[in-house]
Design a protein around this motif. Structure first.
Motif, PDB file in Angstrom:
ATOM      1  N   VAL A  43      37.214  32.572  39.992  1.00 26.10           N
ATOM      2  CA  VAL A  43      36.449  33.721  39.493  1.00 26.10           C
ATOM      3  C   VAL A  43      37.307  34.475  38.476  1.00 26.10           C
ATOM      4  N   PRO A  44      36.792  34.725  37.275  1.00 24.54           N
ATOM      5  CA  PRO A  44      37.574  35.435  36.263  1.00 24.54           C
ATOM      6  C   PRO A  44      37.933  36.855  36.708  1.00 24.54           C
ATOM      7  N   VAL A  45      39.141  37.271  36.344  1.00 17.58           N
ATOM      8  CA  VAL A  45      39.626  38.624  36.596  1.00 17.58           C
ATOM      9  C   VAL A  45      39.778  39.301  35.248  1.00 17.58           C
ATOM     10  N   ILE A  46      39.160  40.477  35.118  1.00 21.12           N
ATOM     11  CA  ILE A  46      39.196  41.228  33.862  1.00 21.12           C
ATOM     12  C   ILE A  46      39.755  42.612  34.144  1.00 21.12           C
ATOM     13  N   CYS A  47      40.842  42.957  33.442  1.00 23.71           N
ATOM     14  CA  CYS A  47      41.455  44.282  33.570  1.00 23.71           C
ATOM     15  C   CYS A  47      41.044  45.117  32.365  1.00 23.71           C
ATOM     16  N   VAL A  48      40.500  46.288  32.651  1.00 22.34           N
ATOM     17  CA  VAL A  48      40.076  47.204  31.598  1.00 22.34           C
ATOM     18  C   VAL A  48      41.076  48.347  31.538  1.00 22.34           C
ATOM     19  N   GLN A  49      41.524  48.663  30.331  1.00 25.19           N
ATOM     20  CA  GLN A  49      42.492  49.735  30.132  1.00 25.19           C
ATOM     21  C   GLN A  49      41.898  50.813  29.236  1.00 25.19           C
ATOM     22  N   HIS A  50      41.906  52.036  29.759  1.00 21.79           N
ATOM     23  CA  HIS A  50      41.409  53.179  28.999  1.00 21.79           C
ATOM     24  C   HIS A  50      42.496  53.641  28.034  1.00 21.79           C
ATOM     25  N   GLU A  51      42.075  54.027  26.851  1.00 22.60           N
ATOM     26  CA  GLU A  51      43.036  54.600  25.914  1.00 22.60           C
ATOM     27  C   GLU A  51      42.484  55.893  25.339  1.00 22.60           C
ATOM     28  N   GLY A  90      33.018  44.698  23.990  1.00 17.93           N
ATOM     29  CA  GLY A  90      32.770  43.267  24.000  1.00 17.93           C
ATOM     30  C   GLY A  90      32.650  42.691  25.403  1.00 17.93           C
ATOM     31  N   LEU A  91      32.660  43.544  26.436  1.00 20.71           N
ATOM     32  CA  LEU A  91      32.582  43.052  27.818  1.00 20.71           C
ATOM     33  C   LEU A  91      31.313  42.246  28.055  1.00 20.71           C
ATOM     34  N   ASP A  92      30.180  42.732  27.595  1.00 24.90           N
ATOM     35  CA  ASP A  92      28.922  42.020  27.825  1.00 24.90           C
ATOM     36  C   ASP A  92      28.977  40.617  27.206  1.00 24.90           C
TER      37      ASP A  92
END
Length: 183
Positions: A43-51, A90-92
């Motif tokens: 299962v893909p793991v995606i880390c989102v970072q706020h800036e 670009g997440l979608d």
């Protein structure tokens, strides 16, 4: 059902604070367990970072992912500038490319980025599992972090108007479906 794990904003500038977010060590341990199981099952793991300007500018110390996160070179990373992990990231498109139909969501902050991304995911047509004990926030003047987390675990699954189901499930009870890879 094809899944992806979305880890939202577990960053130094949000976790290396005094006081830290509620149950920070436990939340990160739950996230590490989730990500290890996700990777094991493909299962893909995606880390989102706020800036943002100031303490969390891109590539600054505060912007970096928390050192306690157990990361892998296969993990994808996305940057965001709003509470919505879908807006201008670009997440979608990434999820569509991967064939994802269900998102497992965890991270920071329960009442902002976790809430907004959960709602946006459902609006984009994704079923959502909110890892009920793997998201956190700081205490606020009007409510403790525990109350805020409890509120979101109770209310987000009540939203049915988007169509896709939202469930709040303890991290240990989340089952990953082994992903089928076509060559």
């Amino acid at each position: 059902m094809s899944q992806a794990l979305l880890i939202i904003d577990v960053q130094q500038g949000l976790f290396a604070t005094t006081p830290p977010p509620a149950d920070a060590d436990q939340v990160i341990a739950c996230i590490n367990d989730l990500s290890a199981r996700a990777r094991r099952d493909g299962v893909p793991v995606i880390c989102v970072q706020h800036e943002r300007a100031g303490d969390m500018e891109a590539d600054s110390a505060g912007w970096q992912l928390d050192a306690r996160l157990q990361l892998d070179a296969s993990d994808r990373r996305l940057r965001k500038t709003t509470p919505d992990s879908f807006l201008r990231t670009g997440l979608d498109e990434v999820l569509a490319f991967l064939g994802v139909q269900e998102l497992i969501i965890c991270g920071y902050a329960s009442e902002f980025c976790v809430d907004t991304t959960t709602r946006s995911a459902a609006a984009h047509g994704y079923a959502v599992i909110l890892a009920a004990d793997a998201h956190t926030t700081h205490d606020k003047a009007h409510a403790s972090a525990a109350q805020i987390r409890q509120h979101h675990n109770a209310t987000l699954p009540e939203i049915t108007s988007f169509g896709p189901r939202i469930r709040a499930v303890p991290a240990a009870d989340i089952a990953f479906a082994e992903q089928v890879v076509f060559a």
